[in-house]
Scaffold this motif. Structure first.
Motif, PDB file in Angstrom:
ATOM      1  N   ILE A 151       0.849  -1.195   0.000  1.00  0.00           N
ATOM      2  CA  ILE A 151       0.000   0.000   0.000  1.00  0.00           C
ATOM      3  C   ILE A 151       0.885   1.245   0.000  1.00  0.00           C
ATOM      4  O   ILE A 151       1.807   1.368   0.824  1.00  0.00           O
ATOM      5  CB  ILE A 151      -0.918   0.015   1.231  1.00  0.00           C
ATOM      6  CG1 ILE A 151      -1.841  -1.216   1.219  1.00  0.00           C
ATOM      7  CG2 ILE A 151      -1.748   1.291   1.273  1.00  0.00           C
ATOM      8  CD1 ILE A 151      -2.694  -1.362   2.457  1.00  0.00           C
ATOM      9  N   VAL A 152       0.603   2.170  -0.890  1.00  0.00           N
ATOM     10  CA  VAL A 152       1.361   3.418  -0.951  1.00  0.00           C
ATOM     11  C   VAL A 152       1.249   4.154   0.391  1.00  0.00           C
ATOM     12  O   VAL A 152       0.147   4.359   0.906  1.00  0.00           O
ATOM     13  CB  VAL A 152       0.830   4.317  -2.096  1.00  0.00           C
ATOM     14  CG1 VAL A 152       1.454   5.713  -2.021  1.00  0.00           C
ATOM     15  CG2 VAL A 152       1.116   3.669  -3.446  1.00  0.00           C
ATOM     16  N   GLY A 153       2.383   4.487   0.954  1.00  0.00           N
ATOM     17  CA  GLY A 153       2.401   5.258   2.194  1.00  0.00           C
ATOM     18  C   GLY A 153       2.323   4.433   3.466  1.00  0.00           C
ATOM     19  O   GLY A 153       2.416   4.987   4.566  1.00  0.00           O
ATOM     20  N   ALA A 154       2.158   3.103   3.353  1.00  0.00           N
ATOM     21  CA  ALA A 154       2.042   2.263   4.555  1.00  0.00           C
ATOM     22  C   ALA A 154       3.329   2.294   5.369  1.00  0.00           C
ATOM     23  O   ALA A 154       3.309   2.388   6.609  1.00  0.00           O
ATOM     24  CB  ALA A 154       1.686   0.838   4.172  1.00  0.00           C
ATOM     25  N   LYS A 155       4.454   2.199   4.686  1.00  0.00           N
ATOM     26  CA  LYS A 155       5.749   2.190   5.367  1.00  0.00           C
ATOM     27  C   LYS A 155       5.981   3.501   6.112  1.00  0.00           C
ATOM     28  O   LYS A 155       6.410   3.521   7.266  1.00  0.00           O
ATOM     29  CB  LYS A 155       6.846   1.957   4.328  1.00  0.00           C
ATOM     30  CG  LYS A 155       8.196   1.608   4.895  1.00  0.00           C
ATOM     31  CD  LYS A 155       9.235   1.439   3.793  1.00  0.00           C
ATOM     32  CE  LYS A 155       8.786   0.443   2.754  1.00  0.00           C
ATOM     33  NZ  LYS A 155       9.816   0.230   1.704  1.00  0.00           N
ATOM     34  N   GLU A 156       5.646   4.610   5.440  1.00  0.00           N
ATOM     35  CA  GLU A 156       5.826   5.931   6.051  1.00  0.00           C
ATOM     36  C   GLU A 156       4.872   6.129   7.229  1.00  0.00           C
ATOM     37  O   GLU A 156       5.241   6.728   8.254  1.00  0.00           O
ATOM     38  CB  GLU A 156       5.605   7.018   5.004  1.00  0.00           C
ATOM     39  CG  GLU A 156       6.642   7.066   3.891  1.00  0.00           C
ATOM     40  CD  GLU A 156       6.481   5.989   2.831  1.00  0.00           C
ATOM     41  OE1 GLU A 156       7.381   5.841   1.984  1.00  0.00           O
ATOM     42  OE2 GLU A 156       5.442   5.272   2.853  1.00  0.00           O
ATOM     43  N   ILE A 187      -7.715   2.400  -2.661  1.00  0.00           N
ATOM     44  CA  ILE A 187      -6.372   2.059  -2.197  1.00  0.00           C
ATOM     45  C   ILE A 187      -5.430   2.115  -3.392  1.00  0.00           C
ATOM     46  O   ILE A 187      -5.728   1.574  -4.460  1.00  0.00           O
ATOM     47  CB  ILE A 187      -6.335   0.655  -1.557  1.00  0.00           C
ATOM     48  CG1 ILE A 187      -7.080   0.657  -0.221  1.00  0.00           C
ATOM     49  CG2 ILE A 187      -4.883   0.189  -1.339  1.00  0.00           C
ATOM     50  CD1 ILE A 187      -7.113  -0.683   0.488  1.00  0.00           C
ATOM     51  N   ASP A 188      -4.303   2.802  -3.207  1.00  0.00           N
ATOM     52  CA  ASP A 188      -3.248   2.838  -4.209  1.00  0.00           C
ATOM     53  C   ASP A 188      -2.163   1.842  -3.840  1.00  0.00           C
ATOM     54  O   ASP A 188      -1.702   1.823  -2.680  1.00  0.00           O
ATOM     55  CB  ASP A 188      -2.641   4.238  -4.302  1.00  0.00           C
ATOM     56  CG  ASP A 188      -3.607   5.250  -4.894  1.00  0.00           C
ATOM     57  OD1 ASP A 188      -4.367   4.878  -5.801  1.00  0.00           O
ATOM     58  OD2 ASP A 188      -3.616   6.409  -4.426  1.00  0.00           O
TER      59      ASP A 188
END
Length: 575
Positions: A151-156, A187-188
């Motif tokens: 998911i884009v931004g999950a890590k951040e 969801i991206d």
């Protein structure tokens, strides 16, 4: 006047009692199939029923019934079907998914809600659930499986939440999660691997949870919006009782309320032999994963029950997306030496192990960790290990242990209750002593103690079994993905419990996981799997068939290679 007041009080009390008795009544249209009780025998008790801490197939069986995910699997075909999300749309590049929620889906009634009534699920609950999934902590074992690198931004978001405190002016957001309205969100994805992501959403680990429930119960939460809810008054150490959710949204094609069966009872036994005895005494309706020799005895001793028209008992046999193996702790001496690990692998005659434990009714694990269950993924191309005693002795000598001299005694830890596993380990013990002069002992432990030892990196060997969470080789290879693994034993890592770390393996695994299509993914996965087998952090034992014994009065209890249970359409036919 006093008598009139008393009469009024009695009437009011009667009304209250009547309301209490009827508030959970199922007022939906019921099919002729509705009603009855299903009793399922199990050996392993759940460690947790909180979705984000699930580790066992036995836990998933229960959670598939008490929670509701966005998407479900058709238990017969393993195709994706709508659940809370009534539909979804994928962009042409495969990196953007828009979900449309079904209106009127409600959580179970519970005291955590105002007036104790379950409320409607909206995108606020989707956001809350994904915010929990996208934080790597002790109550979420699946961050790296579902969110990180997907998911884009999950890590951040995970990093930002480490320093966030309640009351801070701005709460971090998941960049790739967009709430459009109360019933629509998107969801991206980082990569166009939407198919495996959707399959992950169909597992109970991604079930939607209520904020009120988590805030009150934390990881002891045990209810959602599923077709059943736990009857805590009737549940105890020997059984878990599930009762129909009278407010469940789903209906059958004719418009009748689902699920059909009123009560599901999961009864726990010390071993499979006791479970089979209970079945024959009509105390349970279904026994999962029975040894094939036990299945053979049941048929021989009760042949009349199988030959009736229609038969009283049925034994289902099917190949499984399942593998049995032994994890090798590569961080402990002497198994930090790859030659030792390979020697152990070459010293085992897997066919003889299968002959002793299964009467030959399984496939030897002479290739890789992935079972031969996936079309176009040819496991025969993976070079694993078959019996070669001479090579095993040479490798052990090269590692500094000629004829096993100086080699420490090894312990294999396994789980209690499975007789076929005990037979197999006895044979492994005998072969390693005979072929390499290595002394092996084994210890059967309760599941929670065994899991604790794995997480604390204590012990040489751990016997494991894995059944696919979703139908892809990725699910098996993910067991050894170690890019984010550390040796800090205060942290829990799952599913890579042995903390295997191999950057080259991780690189090829990631290429497969993030590939644009299945053909490319399989090519990369094959490369990763060969690297894994060459490094030998495990002993693949066998790929097995699944034997299930059940009473023929149970209808539409579909069997599949993942042991995925959806009991909504099952029903009891006593006629």
């Amino acid at each position: 006047m006093r008598g009139l007041v008393s009469l009024s009080a009695v009437l009011i009390l009667f009304i209250i009692i009547s309301c209490e008795k009827t508030e959970d009544k199922d007022n939906r249209p019921l099919s002729e199939k509705s009603g009855g009780k299903l009793i399922i025998a199990e050996i392993v008790k759940p460690l947790s029923l909180y979705p984000q801490k699930l580790t066992r197939i036995e836990e998933a069986l229960i959670c598939n019934q008490i929670y509701e995910p966005l998407i479900r699997l058709n238990a017969k075909t393993l195709k994706l079907i709508p659940a809370i999300a009534e539909k979804w749309e994928v962009s042409p590049d495969g990196k953007h998914i828009t979900f449309y929620l079904r209106k009127g889906v409600k959580f179970h009634d519970d005291p955590c809600f105002k007036s104790g009534k379950g409320r409607e699920i909206t995108t606020a609950d989707i956001k809350y659930t994904f915010e929990k999934l996208c934080v790597n902590n002790e109550t979420n074992y699946h961050f790296y499986t579902i969110c990180n690198d997907r998911i884009v931004g999950a890590k951040e978001y995970n990093e930002a939440m480490k320093s966030y405190k309640e009351g801070d002016n701005q709460r971090p957001e998941i960049k790739g999660l967009k709430i459009i309205d109360d019933y629509t969100f998107s969801i991206d994805l980082m990569y166009p691997n939407y198919d495996s992501f959707l399959q992950l959403l169909a597992t109970p680990i991604a079930a939607i949870i209520p904020k009120e429930g988590y805030e009150q119960y934390k990881d002891k939460l045990d209810f959602g919006a599923g077709p059943y809810k736990i009857d805590k008054k009737s549940s105890n150490e020997s059984q878990l009782v599930l009762i129909k959710n009278p407010h469940y949204y789903a209906t059958d094609p004719d418009g009748y309320a689902l699920p059909y069966i009123d009560t599901i009872i999961i009864k726990y036994f010390e071993n499979t032999e006791d479970a089979v005895t209970a079945f024959l005494n009509h105390q349970v309706d279904v026994v999962n994963d029975i040894p094939n020799n036990a299945a053979k005895r049941v048929v021989e001793n009760h042949i009349h029950s199988f030959q009736k028209v229609p038969p009283e008992y049925i034994i289902d046999v099917s190949s499984q997306m399942m593998v049995q193996y032994i994890l090798i702790n590569t961080h402990l001496y002497p198994f930090n030496n790859v030659k030792v690990r390979r020697a152990i692998n070459y010293a085992l005659d897997r066919n003889k192990i299968i002959e002793r434990a299964f009467n030959g009714q399984a496939l030897p694990g002479i290739h890789g960790i992935t079972p031969p269950a996936f079309k176009n993924y040819d496991v025969n191309q993976i070079k694993g290990y078959d019996l070669d005693i001479q090579k095993a002795k040479e490798l052990l000598a090269q590692a500094g242990y000629p004829n096993g001299k100086g080699f420490p005694t090894v312990t294999i830890y396994t789980t209690k209750g499975f007789s076929k596993i005990q037979i197999a380990i006895n044979e492994i013990q005998r072969q390693l002593k005979e072929n390499l002069n290595i002394n092996v002992i084994f210890e059967s432990l309760p599941l929670d103690i065994k899991f604790h030892l794995e997480q604390k990196n204590k012990g040489h060997f751990f016997r494991q079994g894995w059944v696919a969470d979703f139908p892809s080789p990725e699910n098996f290879l993910n067991l050894f993905y170690g890019k984010y693994i550390t040796l800090d034993t205060s942290k829990v890592f799952f599913p890579n419990t042995q903390r295997y770390i191999n950057p080259v393996y991780d690189e090829w695994f990631e290429k497969g996981r993030d590939a644009v299509n299945k053909d490319s993914a399989y090519k990369y996965f094959m490369k990763a799997e060969q690297i894994l087998m060459d490094d030998a952090p495990l002993i693949v034992l066998w790929y097995e068939a699944f034997y299930r014994l059940y009473n023929n009065k149970i209808k539409d209890l579909h069997m599949n290679p993942m042991r995925y249970y959806d009991l909504r359409l099952a029903y009891i036919n006593d006629k």
